[in-house]
Design an enzyme around this catalytic site. Structure first.
Site, PDB file in Angstrom:
ATOM      1  N   HIS A   1       0.839  -1.194   0.000  1.00 18.07           N
ATOM      2  CA  HIS A   1       0.000   0.000   0.000  1.00 18.07           C
ATOM      3  C   HIS A   1       0.880   1.253   0.000  1.00 18.07           C
ATOM      4  O   HIS A   1       2.060   1.186   0.322  1.00 18.07           O
ATOM      5  CB  HIS A   1      -0.854   0.078   1.272  1.00 18.07           C
ATOM      6  N   TYR A   2       0.273   2.418  -0.303  1.00 17.38           N
ATOM      7  CA  TYR A   2       0.885   3.682   0.097  1.00 17.38           C
ATOM      8  C   TYR A   2      -0.070   4.411   1.033  1.00 17.38           C
ATOM      9  O   TYR A   2      -1.285   4.161   1.039  1.00 17.38           O
ATOM     10  CB  TYR A   2       1.306   4.555  -1.078  1.00 17.38           C
ATOM     11  N   THR A   3       0.475   5.314   1.850  1.00 16.10           N
ATOM     12  CA  THR A   3      -0.306   5.897   2.945  1.00 16.10           C
ATOM     13  C   THR A   3      -1.064   7.159   2.569  1.00 16.10           C
ATOM     14  O   THR A   3      -2.058   7.492   3.213  1.00 16.10           O
ATOM     15  CB  THR A   3       0.612   6.252   4.122  1.00 16.10           C
TER      16      THR A   3
ATOM     17  N   GLU B   1       2.430  -0.913   4.603  1.00 16.70           N
ATOM     18  CA  GLU B   1       2.115   0.468   4.227  1.00 16.70           C
ATOM     19  C   GLU B   1       3.429   1.210   3.969  1.00 16.70           C
ATOM     20  O   GLU B   1       4.358   1.139   4.775  1.00 16.70           O
ATOM     21  CB  GLU B   1       1.328   1.173   5.328  1.00 16.70           C
TER      22      GLU B   1
ATOM     23  N   HIS C   1      -2.556  -3.104  -3.338  1.00 18.47           N
ATOM     24  CA  HIS C   1      -3.919  -2.927  -2.854  1.00 18.47           C
ATOM     25  C   HIS C   1      -4.873  -2.742  -4.029  1.00 18.47           C
ATOM     26  O   HIS C   1      -6.017  -3.207  -4.008  1.00 18.47           O
ATOM     27  CB  HIS C   1      -3.970  -1.711  -1.922  1.00 18.47           C
TER      28      HIS C   1
ATOM     29  N   ASP D   1      -3.488   2.456  -4.714  1.00 19.72           N
ATOM     30  CA  ASP D   1      -2.140   2.201  -4.198  1.00 19.72           C
ATOM     31  C   ASP D   1      -1.647   0.784  -4.494  1.00 19.72           C
ATOM     32  O   ASP D   1      -2.450  -0.140  -4.553  1.00 19.72           O
ATOM     33  CB  ASP D   1      -2.086   2.480  -2.688  1.00 19.72           C
TER      34      ASP D   1
END
Length: 280
Positions: A43-45, A107, A154, A164
């Site tokens: 994922h990225y946040t 993440e 994700h 993401d």
């Protein structure tokens, strides 16, 4: 260490309280088992490190097993790998659903995207951060024997709903590290030349090939919103220069190679420089 007299007194006390003493024999271990962890989801946040840490560890009803900081690159474990973190949400891959129960989530601190008059712009990932993600991924994969085709974004498991880790995430570097298979560029080039001069496959062909890989894809033969979102997600990984979700010749070539036996290459990390064929 308890003395025999103290142990006897404890036993009598437990018996008096109605709690029977019970021992479990753990000397026989079955060969028929594996890890509950079957997937690794990246994922990225969208927010900075401090806010990411707060959201993922407090009352935001979202979490991840790991958080990888951008500057300085550093990994933080937030949830034990043996416990479920709340990172995948409504999800699907190759017939499996609700992947929180069978996955580890990473993440990555990254700003995500910004919509500008010139179009959507995705934030880059610092190389040292990617190096940290690759090292962490290798460790997790080794512990749980996660299949290469189950290292996912994700967006792969929730196309359209999630973006993401986005097209700026360098999946090819994970392939070069031997973590995931990658379409053979020579085969893609040949197929693309064919699809550029031959009649293109129909939409049902694209939908069937995407579903064969694992994406939850409509099988309608129509370029509906859901199909375009899945095409765009696929392109983010394998053709990030153009993610409009168009069923063009290059996308057809990539899908053809990826879903054909012998079309995917699994790199052998250094010091070996050769590549081996993957059955995926």
């Amino acid at each position: 260490m308890k003395t025999p007299l103290l142990a006897l007194a404890s036993a009598l006390l437990l018996a008096a309280c109605g709690t029977p003493l019970r021992q479990i024999d753990r000397t026989h271990v079955s060969e028929n088992q594996d890890s509950r962890v079957q997937y690794l989801i990246l994922h990225y946040t969208v927010i900075d490190f401090d806010r990411s840490l707060k959201v993922l560890t407090t009352g935001g009803k979202v979490s991840a097993h790991y958080l990888v900081r951008d500057n300085p690159p550093q990994t933080y474990q937030l949830v034990d790998e043996n416990r479920r973190s709340w990172h995948a949400g409504v999800s699907y891959w190759a017939g499996a659903t609700n992947l929180n129960a069978a996955s580890i989530g990473i993440e990555i601190v990254n700003a995500g995207f910004t919509d500008t008059p010139a179009g959507r712009v995705y934030a880059p990932f610092p190389q040292k951060q990617i190096d940290e993600v690759i090292a962490l991924t290798k460790e997790i994969v080794a512990r749980h024997n996660i299949r290469p085709d189950r290292i996912l974004g994700h967006n792969d498991i929730a196309p359209g709903r999630k973006q993401d880790p986005g097209p700026a995430f360098p999946w090819k570097q994970l392939a070069d590290a031997g973590l995931i298979p990658w379409p053979d560029p020579a085969q893609v080039e040949i197929k693309q030349a064919i699809y550029q001069i031959a009649p293109p496959p129909d939409l049902l062909w694209f939908q069937e090939r995407l579903a064969r890989i694992g994406y939850q894809t409509p099988q309608t033969g129509l370029l509906d919103v859901a199909t375009r979102e899945v095409l765009s997600t696929f392109q983010m990984k394998y053709r990030p220069s153009d993610i409009l979700g168009e069923p063009d010749a290059q996308t057809a070539a990539l899908l053809d190679v990826i879903t054909t036996p012998g079309g995917m290459i699994t790199a052998t990390p250094a010091p070996a420089a050769s590549a081996q064929r993957s059955p995926y």
